[in-house]
Design a protein around this motif. Structure first.
Motif, PDB file in Angstrom:
ATOM      1  N   SER A  21     -52.076 -40.306 -39.747  1.00  0.00           N
ATOM      2  CA  SER A  21     -51.224 -41.385 -40.614  1.00  0.00           C
ATOM      3  C   SER A  21     -50.050 -41.965 -39.763  1.00  0.00           C
ATOM      4  N   CYS A  22     -49.938 -43.088 -40.151  1.00  0.00           N
ATOM      5  CA  CYS A  22     -48.699 -43.569 -39.607  1.00  0.00           C
ATOM      6  C   CYS A  22     -48.168 -44.624 -40.641  1.00  0.00           C
ATOM      7  N   ALA A  23     -46.903 -44.456 -41.134  1.00  0.00           N
ATOM      8  CA  ALA A  23     -46.308 -44.929 -42.301  1.00  0.00           C
ATOM      9  C   ALA A  23     -45.306 -45.864 -41.966  1.00  0.00           C
ATOM     10  N   SER A  24     -45.262 -47.097 -42.322  1.00  0.00           N
ATOM     11  CA  SER A  24     -44.299 -48.156 -41.705  1.00  0.00           C
ATOM     12  C   SER A  24     -43.298 -48.332 -42.730  1.00  0.00           C
ATOM     13  N   SER A  25     -41.812 -48.732 -42.314  1.00  0.00           N
ATOM     14  CA  SER A  25     -41.026 -49.128 -43.108  1.00  0.00           C
ATOM     15  C   SER A  25     -40.731 -50.526 -43.272  1.00  0.00           C
ATOM     16  N   GLY A  26     -41.384 -51.256 -42.423  1.00  0.00           N
ATOM     17  CA  GLY A  26     -41.324 -52.818 -42.309  1.00  0.00           C
ATOM     18  C   GLY A  26     -41.988 -53.371 -43.673  1.00  0.00           C
ATOM     19  N   SER A  27     -41.250 -54.403 -43.929  1.00  0.00           N
ATOM     20  CA  SER A  27     -41.635 -55.146 -45.156  1.00  0.00           C
ATOM     21  C   SER A  27     -42.774 -56.260 -45.044  1.00  0.00           C
ATOM     22  N   ILE A  28     -43.272 -56.497 -43.722  1.00  0.00           N
ATOM     23  CA  ILE A  28     -44.272 -57.419 -43.481  1.00  0.00           C
ATOM     24  C   ILE A  28     -45.560 -56.578 -42.885  1.00  0.00           C
TER      25      ILE A  28
END
Length: 121
Positions: A21-28
């Protein structure tokens, strides 16, 4: 700024499965391309799989039919389901993101810290 956090690596026997899994903090997250890359000791970092914002996928020949990349835009997470693992799949797996498929892995794209996958009996 985008932060990526990978998880799910570990030690597995040949023929086994893992899901990264790869979780992103980006808003887009929903409009960007995502990719998984891997780097074995003494080798260059190679493409494993990519997925566009529209869900189009691409795989390295070495993992076709065994690995599946997917994304959950609501969770801002991309996954890599790895089945029928082989010892040659042993590597550090990295998540990468960029505004477009063409910019993946290029300077200015974002990388996670990597997660170790070891396939061994």
């Amino acid at each position: 700024q985008v932060q990526l956090v990978e998880s799910g690596g570990g030690l597995v026997q040949p023929g086994g499965s893992l899901r990264l899994s790869c979780a992103s903090s980006g808003s887009i997250f929903s409009i960007i391309a995502m990719g998984w890359y891997r780097q074995a000791p003494g080798k260059q970092r190679d493409l494993v799989a990519t997925i566009t914002s529209g869900g189009t996928t691409n795989y390295a020949d070495s993992v076709k039919g065994r690995f599946t990349i997917s994304r959950d835009n609501a969770k801002k997470t991309v996954y890599l389901q790895m089945n029928s693992l082989k010892p040659e799949d042993t590597a550090i797996y990295y998540c990468n993101t960029a505004r477009s498929l063409a910019l993946l892995s290029k300077q200015g794209s974002y990388w996670g810290q990597g997660t170790q996958v070891t396939v061994s009996s």
